[in-house]
Design a protein around this motif. Structure first.
Motif, PDB file in Angstrom:
ATOM      1  N   PHE A  22       0.831  -1.195   0.000  1.00 23.66           N
ATOM      2  CA  PHE A  22       0.000   0.000   0.000  1.00 23.66           C
ATOM      3  C   PHE A  22       0.869   1.249   0.000  1.00 23.66           C
ATOM      4  CE2 PHE A  22      -2.122   3.422   2.305  1.00 23.66           C
ATOM      5  CZ  PHE A  22      -3.281   3.552   1.551  1.00 23.66           C
ATOM      6  N   GLY A  23       1.977   1.191   0.761  1.00 25.10           N
ATOM      7  CA  GLY A  23       2.869   2.345   0.799  1.00 25.10           C
ATOM      8  C   GLY A  23       3.493   2.621  -0.551  1.00 25.10           C
ATOM      9  N   GLN A  24       3.846   1.539  -1.277  1.00 24.20           N
ATOM     10  CA  GLN A  24       4.405   1.725  -2.606  1.00 24.20           C
ATOM     11  C   GLN A  24       3.369   2.316  -3.554  1.00 24.20           C
ATOM     12  OE1 GLN A  24       5.777  -2.418  -3.053  1.00 24.20           O
ATOM     13  NE2 GLN A  24       7.817  -1.599  -3.388  1.00 24.20           N
ATOM     14  N   GLN A  25       2.119   1.821  -3.457  1.00 23.15           N
ATOM     15  CA  GLN A  25       1.084   2.358  -4.325  1.00 23.15           C
ATOM     16  C   GLN A  25       0.787   3.810  -3.977  1.00 23.15           C
ATOM     17  OE1 GLN A  25      -2.336  -0.228  -5.066  1.00 23.15           O
ATOM     18  NE2 GLN A  25      -1.234  -1.857  -4.040  1.00 23.15           N
ATOM     19  N   ALA A  26       0.863   4.158  -2.703  1.00 26.06           N
ATOM     20  CA  ALA A  26       0.599   5.535  -2.292  1.00 26.06           C
ATOM     21  C   ALA A  26       1.602   6.497  -2.904  1.00 26.06           C
ATOM     22  CB  ALA A  26       0.652   5.637  -0.765  1.00 26.06           C
ATOM     23  N   ALA A  27       2.785   5.975  -3.244  1.00 24.52           N
ATOM     24  CA  ALA A  27       3.801   6.839  -3.862  1.00 24.52           C
ATOM     25  C   ALA A  27       3.324   7.386  -5.192  1.00 24.52           C
ATOM     26  CB  ALA A  27       5.109   6.060  -4.057  1.00 24.52           C
ATOM     27  N   LEU A  28       2.335   6.707  -5.811  1.00 24.10           N
ATOM     28  CA  LEU A  28       1.813   7.199  -7.078  1.00 24.10           C
ATOM     29  C   LEU A  28       1.229   8.587  -6.930  1.00 24.10           C
ATOM     30  CD1 LEU A  28       0.066   4.007  -8.473  1.00 24.10           C
ATOM     31  CD2 LEU A  28       2.085   5.133  -9.404  1.00 24.10           C
ATOM     32  N   ALA A  29       0.693   8.871  -5.742  1.00 25.17           N
ATOM     33  CA  ALA A  29       0.101  10.189  -5.507  1.00 25.17           C
ATOM     34  C   ALA A  29       1.162  11.273  -5.432  1.00 25.17           C
ATOM     35  CB  ALA A  29      -0.717  10.167  -4.230  1.00 25.17           C
ATOM     36  N   GLN A  30       2.435  10.879  -5.356  1.00 24.59           N
ATOM     37  CA  GLN A  30       3.525  11.829  -5.255  1.00 24.59           C
ATOM     38  C   GLN A  30       4.371  11.821  -6.528  1.00 24.59           C
ATOM     39  OE1 GLN A  30       5.613  10.711  -1.713  1.00 24.59           O
ATOM     40  NE2 GLN A  30       3.874  11.074  -0.385  1.00 24.59           N
ATOM     41  N   VAL A  51      11.644   6.610 -15.051  1.00 24.51           N
ATOM     42  CA  VAL A  51      10.788   6.268 -13.918  1.00 24.51           C
ATOM     43  C   VAL A  51      11.272   4.947 -13.346  1.00 24.51           C
ATOM     44  CG1 VAL A  51       8.732   7.521 -14.682  1.00 24.51           C
ATOM     45  CG2 VAL A  51       9.104   5.186 -15.483  1.00 24.51           C
ATOM     46  N   ARG A  52      11.053   4.763 -12.051  1.00 25.46           N
ATOM     47  CA  ARG A  52      11.475   3.529 -11.389  1.00 25.46           C
ATOM     48  C   ARG A  52      10.400   3.107 -10.395  1.00 25.46           C
ATOM     49  NH1 ARG A  52      16.073   0.665 -10.216  1.00 25.46           N
ATOM     50  NH2 ARG A  52      17.443   2.188 -11.205  1.00 25.46           N
ATOM     51  N   GLY A  53      10.135   1.804 -10.349  1.00 27.33           N
ATOM     52  CA  GLY A  53       9.185   1.282  -9.380  1.00 27.33           C
ATOM     53  C   GLY A  53       7.818   1.942  -9.503  1.00 27.33           C
ATOM     54  N   TYR A  54       7.273   2.326  -8.355  1.00 24.50           N
ATOM     55  CA  TYR A  54       5.959   2.968  -8.333  1.00 24.50           C
ATOM     56  C   TYR A  54       6.030   4.467  -8.597  1.00 24.50           C
ATOM     57  CZ  TYR A  54       3.735  -1.303  -6.635  1.00 24.50           C
ATOM     58  OH  TYR A  54       3.231  -2.576  -6.532  1.00 24.50           O
ATOM     59  N   GLU A  55       7.219   4.964  -8.831  1.00 21.70           N
ATOM     60  CA  GLU A  55       7.363   6.388  -9.134  1.00 21.70           C
ATOM     61  C   GLU A  55       6.908   6.640 -10.573  1.00 21.70           C
ATOM     62  OE1 GLU A  55      10.960   9.623  -8.993  1.00 21.70           O
ATOM     63  OE2 GLU A  55      11.311   7.697  -9.978  1.00 21.70           O
ATOM     64  N   GLY A  56       6.068   7.645 -10.771  1.00 20.46           N
ATOM     65  CA  GLY A  56       5.620   8.005 -12.103  1.00 20.46           C
ATOM     66  C   GLY A  56       5.996   9.432 -12.437  1.00 20.46           C
ATOM     67  N   ALA A  57       5.564   9.892 -13.601  1.00 20.59           N
ATOM     68  CA  ALA A  57       5.836  11.272 -14.024  1.00 20.59           C
ATOM     69  C   ALA A  57       4.608  11.806 -14.753  1.00 20.59           C
ATOM     70  CB  ALA A  57       7.065  11.333 -14.925  1.00 20.59           C
ATOM     71  N   ARG A 126       8.863  -5.010  -8.817  1.00 16.47           N
ATOM     72  CA  ARG A 126      10.271  -5.439  -8.878  1.00 16.47           C
ATOM     73  C   ARG A 126      11.220  -4.245  -8.879  1.00 16.47           C
ATOM     74  NH1 ARG A 126       7.928  -9.152 -12.682  1.00 16.47           N
ATOM     75  NH2 ARG A 126       8.592  -7.832 -14.429  1.00 16.47           N
ATOM     76  N   ASN A 127      10.659  -3.060  -8.725  1.00 16.63           N
ATOM     77  CA  ASN A 127      11.447  -1.819  -8.692  1.00 16.63           C
ATOM     78  C   ASN A 127      12.276  -1.653  -9.965  1.00 16.63           C
ATOM     79  OD1 ASN A 127      12.052   0.614  -7.307  1.00 16.63           O
ATOM     80  ND2 ASN A 127      14.049  -0.200  -6.708  1.00 16.63           N
ATOM     81  N   GLU A 128      11.694  -2.058 -11.102  1.00 17.22           N
ATOM     82  CA  GLU A 128      12.394  -1.908 -12.368  1.00 17.22           C
ATOM     83  C   GLU A 128      12.482  -0.434 -12.764  1.00 17.22           C
ATOM     84  OE1 GLU A 128      10.756  -4.288 -15.466  1.00 17.22           O
ATOM     85  OE2 GLU A 128      10.869  -6.159 -14.326  1.00 17.22           O
ATOM     86  N   GLN A 129      13.383  -0.162 -13.691  1.00 22.26           N
ATOM     87  CA  GLN A 129      13.579   1.206 -14.193  1.00 22.26           C
ATOM     88  C   GLN A 129      13.248   1.253 -15.682  1.00 22.26           C
ATOM     89  OE1 GLN A 129      17.125   3.856 -13.210  1.00 22.26           O
ATOM     90  NE2 GLN A 129      17.637   3.301 -15.316  1.00 22.26           N
ATOM     91  N   ALA A 130      12.753   2.394 -16.132  1.00 13.28           N
ATOM     92  CA  ALA A 130      12.475   2.593 -17.554  1.00 13.28           C
ATOM     93  C   ALA A 130      13.009   3.946 -17.978  1.00 13.28           C
ATOM     94  CB  ALA A 130      10.970   2.520 -17.824  1.00 13.28           C
ATOM     95  N   ARG A 131      13.796   3.953 -19.048  1.00  8.34           N
ATOM     96  CA  ARG A 131      14.241   5.205 -19.665  1.00  8.34           C
ATOM     97  C   ARG A 131      13.358   5.440 -20.882  1.00  8.34           C
ATOM     98  NH1 ARG A 131      18.695   2.339 -18.608  1.00  8.34           N
ATOM     99  NH2 ARG A 131      18.905   1.710 -20.797  1.00  8.34           N
TER     100      ARG A 131
END
Length: 232
Positions: A22-30, A51-57, A126-131
């Motif tokens: 849930f904490g990882q998903q909540a990061a989407l709000a940030q 972007v990496r993991g649950y971090e978006g842009a 899996r905390n993958e990264q995407a360029r």
């Protein structure tokens, strides 16, 4: 008592996993947020990011009702997609996980539209990264009208068949997966080859045509300036 303690331990461990997820998903709000601005006299821009993991842009761009918003994305990660959200949020106007990495829409009203870049849940966990490379283009400005159909027939949309022409000696015309010069190449064809016409569209100032070989194979998009009506 031991069994009870073991049961409690399992329940606590499961609860910790749920809380962590849930904490990882909540990061989407940030998610990171940036406003997209075009240079003077320009109608498009290219953005490169990670972007990496649950971090978006989130990329916000002001568009007037009736304008055409086109977005293309290339990424190093096959689980990397983008959505387009309207000024009021809610349901996505374009969902990349369903529709792919090329969007071309007529916006229904004026306001800030959001291009939301994210990783699918399997990759995020899996905390993958995407360029990624994101190309955003806004054109037009006439009153709202339905977009031209992507696939035209031989009577109303030009000839049934094209012939490749005006390619430099020793060169070939690229047939691409999408109407973009940055998209992957399906095949290459040379002057004189005959292609079936599947309809043309404008992407910015470039006319792209959906084509295939006469037997229907190697379907893709080609720059229209190298296509003329076939004589037969």
């Amino acid at each position: 008592m031991r069994m009870w303690r073991a049961f409690v331990g399992v329940v606590v461990a499961m609860a910790l996993v749920v809380i962590a997820d849930f904490g990882q998903q909540a990061a989407l709000a940030q998610e990171r947020s940036a406003r997209v601005e075009f240079g003077r006299g320009q109608s498009s821009t290219t953005i490169r990011g990670t972007v990496r993991g649950y971090e978006g842009a989130n990329y916000r761009i002001n568009v007037r009702g009736g304008q055409r918003l086109a977005v293309t994305m290339d990424s190093s990660n096959s689980s990397n997609y983008f959505n387009i959200l309207g000024p009021g949020g809610g349901e996505a106007l374009f969902n990349g996980s369903i529709s792919g990495d090329f969007a071309d829409i007529i916006v229904p009203g004026s306001g800030d539209y959001v291009v939301q870049v994210y990783l699918m849940r399997n990759a995020a966990r899996r905390n993958e990264q995407a360029r990624f490379t994101l190309r955003i283009e806004v054109t037009g400005g006439r009153p709202i009208a339905p977009p031209a159909p992507d696939f035209a027939d031989g009577l109303s949309g030009g000839p049934d068949f094209f012939q490749v022409a005006d390619i430099s000696r020793g060169d070939a015309l690229n047939i691409r997966t999408r109407p973009s010069a940055q998209s992957p190449i399906v095949t290459r064809v040379v002057n004189g080859e005959i292609l079936r016409n599947g309809g043309c569209r404008m992407t910015g100032q470039t006319r792209w045509c959906r084509v295939s070989r006469p037997d229907g194979s190697n379907a893709g998009w080609a720059a229209g300036r190298f296509l003329v009506e076939a004589s037969n």
